[in-house]
Design a protein around this motif. Structure first.
Motif, PDB file in Angstrom:
ATOM      1  N   PRO A 323       4.832  -1.271   0.305  1.00  0.00           N
ATOM      2  CA  PRO A 323       4.398  -0.205   1.075  1.00  0.00           C
ATOM      3  C   PRO A 323       5.026   0.931   0.788  1.00  0.00           C
ATOM      4  N   GLU A 324       6.540   1.004   0.747  1.00  0.00           N
ATOM      5  CA  GLU A 324       7.302   2.080   0.756  1.00  0.00           C
ATOM      6  C   GLU A 324       7.052   3.107  -0.628  1.00  0.00           C
ATOM      7  N   TYR A 325       6.792   2.050  -1.551  1.00  0.00           N
ATOM      8  CA  TYR A 325       6.481   2.902  -3.094  1.00  0.00           C
ATOM      9  C   TYR A 325       5.180   3.696  -2.815  1.00  0.00           C
ATOM     10  N   ALA A 326       4.167   2.973  -2.325  1.00  0.00           N
ATOM     11  CA  ALA A 326       2.922   3.768  -2.161  1.00  0.00           C
ATOM     12  C   ALA A 326       3.083   4.894  -1.239  1.00  0.00           C
ATOM     13  N   LEU A 327       3.735   4.865  -0.153  1.00  0.00           N
ATOM     14  CA  LEU A 327       4.136   5.904   0.618  1.00  0.00           C
ATOM     15  C   LEU A 327       4.785   7.201  -0.236  1.00  0.00           C
ATOM     16  N   ALA A 328       5.733   6.889  -0.895  1.00  0.00           N
ATOM     17  CA  ALA A 328       6.438   7.647  -1.799  1.00  0.00           C
ATOM     18  C   ALA A 328       5.709   8.438  -2.684  1.00  0.00           C
ATOM     19  N   LEU A 329       4.765   7.589  -3.260  1.00  0.00           N
ATOM     20  CA  LEU A 329       3.697   8.185  -4.533  1.00  0.00           C
ATOM     21  C   LEU A 329       2.807   8.985  -3.706  1.00  0.00           C
ATOM     22  N   GLY A 330       2.202   8.641  -2.697  1.00  0.00           N
ATOM     23  CA  GLY A 330       1.287   9.398  -1.854  1.00  0.00           C
ATOM     24  C   GLY A 330       1.699  10.968  -1.526  1.00  0.00           C
TER      25      GLY A 330
END
Length: 516
Positions: A323-330
């Motif tokens: 989830p934290e990677y999805a937030l960073a990329l978003g």
């Protein structure tokens, strides 16, 4: 030396224990790595003879025979005994071997503990929380089979709870393991991680002190010390310990973890080029280390290499959808004005959090931070208040303070933001959050100090918030001339003199130098 399979305490039981689970023949997919699990495939390994482990290392005939070459499963076991992560292919072989063994010997409590710990490690390494229910079932079977004296399974349960971000549960399991075998050093890292998640600095300090007394020279212990020092804001001490741990690391996976953490320190002090060098070195050591791949994306974005950054993040998410990677990329997409792509990543985050929740993972903090900035701030406050009651770490305090600010309650927000900056690591995001709250409260001097500190610590700390910090500093401007009021003591009131004589006063000024 040769490796002998067995237990000191009792012969293996061959009968199936009550309610023993079936052993899975296929493994789910995914990826994610954590400090907590580097220690706990403690099933069988060097030194376990004293701890009652499964594998016993003993000298060969005459004490002079060369040790046989270890296969993949043996290497995974050896890494576990040293408190280090195993290479992912070796871990896969170990799981397959233990599953096959337990189909024939379902009463082997130690193998159930090994298998459960291996499932946890696999789930963390692949960010696939589907392994966690399997791990719990295997570890609980070990405890049912041998309910007394099973420190190995208790430690495995502690590592599993940490992986699920259930730090209260982790503390309970790890404390039980330590009470049962206080000289068993491999139980202490899980206890330290639990105390860290709870924000219990005294517990961390005491447990780390004991760990270092038991095994100060181990690379895993040095790495654990480095992480604790980082959390205290002692960056130089942290980097020194982590570099020592990397130099002593025998396995590629263990070395990658240490190099990644050194890269994180470089990133946190605003040196993306240096951070990138360490992330790439970690990936050379272990290409499966996905935190380094995500860190590489973050550093490349800070260096203006946007296309490369997007590819790195996308690769990390394809391989390990954390989830934290999805937030960073978003947020990177959002900073580039690519709103549809950003929304797609935020949808990935929501879906991933939901899936992890099914498998017992607590993602309330990351979801609360996301909702505060990109969703319902009031819902974020409710979510994070509950999380702070469970786990009052500086990280949770920062998230709650920011959510309160976003929902309009800056007076209460400042209390939590202050707690985060005073008790947590030196974080540009933490001090920026505090500065923005102070700016809203018209505490302009404090706001200028903290927002400026965030930009000095790491001017690249967020693709969205770092530009906002620079705008805030421009709006605050320079401090007013003349310095703060009341720099000198107020002038004394005029003294009454004889009638007809005018009263004079002297302006306040600096005190005369000593000896004048």
């Amino acid at each position: 030396m040769e490796i002998e399979t067995g237990s000191e305490s009792a012969p293996q039981k061959e009968q199936r224990p009550p309610s023993a689970p079936a052993v899975w023949s296929e493994s789910p997919r995914g990826s994610r790595r954590s400090p907590a699990v580097r220690r706990v495939l403690v099933a069988s390994v060097a030194g376990c003879v004293v701890l009652g482990g499964v594998l016993v290392l003993r000298p060969g005939a005459g004490g002079k025979a060369a040790p046989p070459a270890l296969g993949p499963a043996g290497r995974a076991m050896a890494a576990a005994g040293a408190g280090a992560p195993a290479a992912l292919p070796d871990l896969t072989v170990l799981i397959g071997q233990r599953e096959a063994h337990l189909r024939k010997h379902p009463g082997d409590d130690e193998s159930w503990a090994v298998l459960g710990a291996a499932y946890v490690e696999r789930g963390l390494r692949t960010a696939d929380s589907a392994y966690y229910p399997r791990a719990e079932e295997a570890l609980r079977t070990s405890l049912k089979t041998r309910p007394q004296g099973n420190a190995q399974a208790l430690t495995g349960m502690a590592v599993l709870a940490n992986a699920r971000h259930d730090f209260r549960g982790a503390k309970k399991w790890a404390a039980s393991a330590v009470a049962l075998a206080p000289k068993r050093w491999s139980s202490y890292p899980a206890l330290i991680d639990a105390y860290s998640g709870l924000g219990d600095a005294k517990g961390v300090e005491k447990s780390l002190e004991t760990l270092r007394e038991l095994n100060a020279g181990a690379s895993a212990v040095m790495a654990q010390s480095g992480q604790v020092y980082r959390d205290r804001g002692w960056r130089e001490d942290s980097a020194s310990k982590l570099m020592d741990a990397a130099a002593l690391a025998e396995g590629s996976a263990e070395k990658a973890v240490c190099l990644y953490r050194v890269g994180e320190l470089a990133w946190e002090r605003g040196e993306p080029a240096e951070a990138l060098r360490y992330y790439e070195a970690a990936l050379v050591s272990d290409s499966d280390h996905h935190p380094s791949l995500a860190g590489k994306g973050r550093a490349l974005a800070a260096l203006g290499r946007t296309s490369e950054a997007l590819r790195a993040y996308q690769n990390a998410l394809v391989r390990q959808p954390a989830p934290e990677y999805a937030l960073a990329l978003g947020e990177l997409y959002e900073s580039l004005k690519l709103a549809p792509a950003a929304r797609a990543q935020y949808d990935v985050l929501r879906a991933r959090v939901k899936q992890e929740g099914v498998n017992g993972v607590n993602d309330e903090r990351i979801l609360g931070l996301f909702e505060a900035d990109h969703g319902d701030a009031e819902a974020a406050v409710d979510r994070l208040r509950k999380e702070f009651k469970r786990h009052g770490s500086p990280e949770t305090a920062d998230a709650l303070g920011w959510a309160l600010h976003r929902s309009g309650d800056d007076e209460e927000a400042l209390k939590f933001a202050t707690r985060a900056t005073e008790k947590g690591p030196r974080s540009a995001a933490f001090v920026y959050h505090r500065g923005e709250i102070e700016r809203e409260l018209e505490q302009y001097g404090a706001a200028r100090r903290h927002i400026g500190e965030a930009l000095r610590v790491n001017p690249y700390f967020s693709p969205l918030l770092a530009p906002a910090a620079r705008k805030a500093m421009d709006s605050l401007g320079d401090p007013p001339e003349g310095g703060p009021e009341q720099m000198y003591a107020p002038a004394p009131p005029p003294q009454a003199g004889p009638p007809g004589i005018p009263v004079t006063t002297s302006a306040p000024g600096p005190k005369p130098a000593a000896g004048s």
